[in-house]
Design an enzyme around this catalytic site. Sequence first.
Site, PDB file in Angstrom:
ATOM      1  N   THR A  15       0.826  -1.206   0.000  1.00 14.49           N
ATOM      2  CA  THR A  15       0.000   0.000   0.000  1.00 14.49           C
ATOM      3  C   THR A  15       0.864   1.262   0.000  1.00 14.49           C
ATOM      4  OG1 THR A  15      -1.635  -1.207   1.275  1.00 14.49           O
ATOM      5  CG2 THR A  15      -1.860   1.177   1.236  1.00 14.49           C
ATOM      6  N   LYS A 106       7.119   1.456  11.649  1.00 12.12           N
ATOM      7  CA  LYS A 106       6.978   1.770  13.084  1.00 12.12           C
ATOM      8  C   LYS A 106       7.441   0.622  13.974  1.00 12.12           C
ATOM      9  CE  LYS A 106       2.117   0.823  12.453  1.00 12.12           C
ATOM     10  NZ  LYS A 106       2.044   1.016  10.996  1.00 12.12           N
ATOM     11  N   GLU A 130       9.216  10.092   9.207  1.00  8.33           N
ATOM     12  CA  GLU A 130       7.972  10.832   9.463  1.00  8.33           C
ATOM     13  C   GLU A 130       6.739   9.940   9.310  1.00  8.33           C
ATOM     14  OE1 GLU A 130       7.508  14.685  10.076  1.00  8.33           O
ATOM     15  OE2 GLU A 130       5.961  13.383  10.869  1.00  8.33           O
ATOM     16  N   VAL A 133       4.861   7.416  12.195  1.00  9.58           N
ATOM     17  CA  VAL A 133       3.878   7.826  13.209  1.00  9.58           C
ATOM     18  C   VAL A 133       2.760   8.633  12.556  1.00  9.58           C
ATOM     19  CG1 VAL A 133       3.467   9.151  15.311  1.00  9.58           C
ATOM     20  CG2 VAL A 133       5.614   7.902  15.030  1.00  9.58           C
ATOM     21  N   GLY A 135       0.817   8.322  10.011  1.00 12.82           N
ATOM     22  CA  GLY A 135       0.685   8.405   8.559  1.00 12.82           C
ATOM     23  C   GLY A 135       1.094   9.740   7.974  1.00 12.82           C
ATOM     24  N   ASP A 202      -0.117  -1.458  17.922  1.00 15.14           N
ATOM     25  CA  ASP A 202       0.245  -0.502  16.869  1.00 15.14           C
ATOM     26  C   ASP A 202       0.380   0.909  17.463  1.00 15.14           C
ATOM     27  OD1 ASP A 202       0.248   0.267  13.834  1.00 15.14           O
ATOM     28  OD2 ASP A 202      -1.255   1.557  14.753  1.00 15.14           O
ATOM     29  N   LYS A 206       3.889   3.527  17.936  1.00 16.93           N
ATOM     30  CA  LYS A 206       3.964   4.944  17.543  1.00 16.93           C
ATOM     31  C   LYS A 206       4.249   5.808  18.769  1.00 16.93           C
ATOM     32  CE  LYS A 206       0.676   4.017  13.840  1.00 16.93           C
ATOM     33  NZ  LYS A 206      -0.773   3.926  13.580  1.00 16.93           N
TER      34      LYS A 206
END
Lengths: 432, 432
Positions: A15, A106, A130, A133, A135, A202, A206
Amino acid sequence: MEQAVRKIALLGMGTVGGGVYEIIERQKEEMPFKIGAALEVVKVLVRNKAKYADRIPAEKLTDVWEDVIGDDSIDIVVEVMGGIEPARTYIKAALEKGKHVVTANKDLMAMHGHELLELAGEHHCDLLFEAAVAGGIPIIRPLKQCLAGNNITEIMGIINGTTNFILTKMKEDGMDFGEALQLATDLGYAEADPTADIEGYDAGRKLAIMASIAFHTSVTFDDVFTEGITKITAKDMRYAKEMGCSIKLLGIAKNTETGIEVKVHPTMIPENHPLAAVNDSFNAVFVHGDAVDDAMFYGRGAGALPTGSAVVGDIMDVARNMLFHCNGRIGCSCYKNLPIKQIGDTTSRYYIRMRLEDRAGTLAAMAGVFAENDASIAILLQKETIENDAEIVVVTHEVAEKKFMDAIKKFSSMEMVKEISSIIRVYALGNV
Amino acid sequence: MEQAVRKIALLGMGTVGGGVYEIIERQKEEMPFKIGAALEVVKVLVRNKAKYADRIPAEKLTDVWEDVIGDDSIDIVVEVMGGIEPARTYIKAALEKGKHVVTANKDLMAMHGHELLELAGEHHCDLLFEAAVAGGIPIIRPLKQCLAGNNITEIMGIINGTTNFILTKMKEDGMDFGEALQLATDLGYAEADPTADIEGYDAGRKLAIMASIAFHTSVTFDDVFTEGITKITAKDMRYAKEMGCSIKLLGIAKNTETGIEVKVHPTMIPENHPLAAVNDSFNAVFVHGDAVDDAMFYGRGAGALPTGSAVVGDIMDVARNMLFHCNGRIGCSCYKNLPIKQIGDTTSRYYIRMRLEDRAGTLAAMAGVFAENDASIAILLQKETIENDAEIVVVTHEVAEKKFMDAIKKFSSMEMVKEISSIIRVYALGNV
């Protein structure tokens, strides 16, 4: 206008990789004006070349890592494959060869970020992340640069879109957790195995990354306490609403005098808090610093193009650094080694819903147990009567987790307590 | 750890200057770890030295510009005096001498930003101005770096805290404009002469700066259409609320196929838009890009420490660039020259409240005038009867401003139209 070309290898074409590839294509004409150089993806490392044959020119596709690491013309390695290995090995090899690295990983940065950033520093390379974390939301650069003059004391974020979608559906449509998870799965927001999302892992990753940057201390995922949203019920949602609160899965990192707190858990926050209005799959990160006061960063925490936006922003920064010969300009910023607290030593306010025998003296006994454990009661509501038991909701004032859990343990052994139905931490500066 | 010292001159010691001075003091111990150098304020240029004698050591205070520009040891000039002159002359002189400049001056950057950035580029100097827009909120750096891979199509912001405070009071407490302005003045949110705030000039300056960066085209304050909030009434607030909207003073910049639109005006936005929840003196900037989709940046748009936070972040970036010998790394990004549209050529939806003679045929006549001018009606509400006149509220679909104003002109000449009470632009993607 310098006509340099910065050559890029993409590791992975999932993706995010697809988003990065597309954005670089879209920005082809503009790039020389923006960064004094063209960007060219020269290699795309994938497992199955046939799968991408219609989208990526054959000469760029490879399934052999040697084609990337052995190609000295490649300036920037963009790692969007995810997972710890082989990503870690590849990134280390790239840095050791003096290649700059941009990653959206991440899992890796939350476990081995410190090691990788040190390695990048040794080789005067950029290692930017960048996209790891929240998106597309700019947060790493704001923390490392714009807010660098602050003593940041707190970061609090909705940093997982799947769980935020589920909780939004539970709140707005009165769905149960199971129903909302099913809907999230059907719509493609939740993965086939949703564990990492719904258990808060998840978000924990982050949070570890942001805490490390904000508090200048290496915090890894292992340091983060995580509690997921699987036990949240439609009833708790309703009761929260009645008290003027939303339930959100928050990542909370605090820099206290006694150490760093890092925890992910469902949290009741007042409706008038800016995070309470962050709904569906949106993410937002709330930052408190001694100079800036409160600031919030809001946007899309996932998706091909939003995450790709963050990756490409990083790639462009690397390219600019190359133009000015200043790669490695912003590296590891963990110059402190602050202690990290155990969850038991942190404090919070708590919402607890339980069923008590409906007879004289039970409320007093319950209140006594809280008092013995220094948990003072801010709100006590008697709700429904269920099978002759009284359903009670208590919200405490701030209390140490250890003490609170001692009280809960005590309740579990008391005959008058028929059920401890739910426990949710409460975030509020004033009174609920 | 390099023990370099970066020497700073502060031009001005007002609110922002005081904040910058304080933050640099607070961060003294940390600075070498953060930027590989100490920061030292060596000169503070003020008009009246006596006024600051108790806060600033005497040897640092000066009222003579020559003491700053003639001191070759000064690396960074921090301009926080505001206004066009002498700030512009000072900044130009500093850049010509190879000194780096950090400024919080929106008036100056909105009028002469392009010229100053070009000059900085010629001299390989940094000219940073994060504090010039939205105080402490990181927005310039996110636009120039994090979101650089986007084609940004729209920026929309609440970028004036005074007017947002006034509008919040009008909405929440039903105050009239005059009352709310008085309260803002009493609380120190509004200046003695509030014109720049309430007429939208301040917001217009910030919008010009953001539009220049986002659309890579020099946009000055003169290009921005501004309409203030003085005509907003408690009644319009109430009607907006009934339609599920808030009225906010928005700066809106769009990059359309036919040119750039830049306008500041009171705007009805749906309650579920993230900007609708930005209340009191908070600011927020909403950005839409082709890759990142929607993003929002929220925080304190003014105040000593929040604005100081942005200034110090910039100073630290200059210092880092000095360490890596890459000053001028991010300069002017206006490589395009897109046309800027006149307000008449922009489109909007409009809310109009008017008094019509209460007799058969007036509504049809009114609707006819709208139709002749391509303004199709989305909502038509008959509200109160006032002195035998009917009060009508109309919300149009999207229509060119020119056409809409032609319709209004026509109404003004019609006997059946007793009063055009208010006109407010409406921002909504769907139907109100």
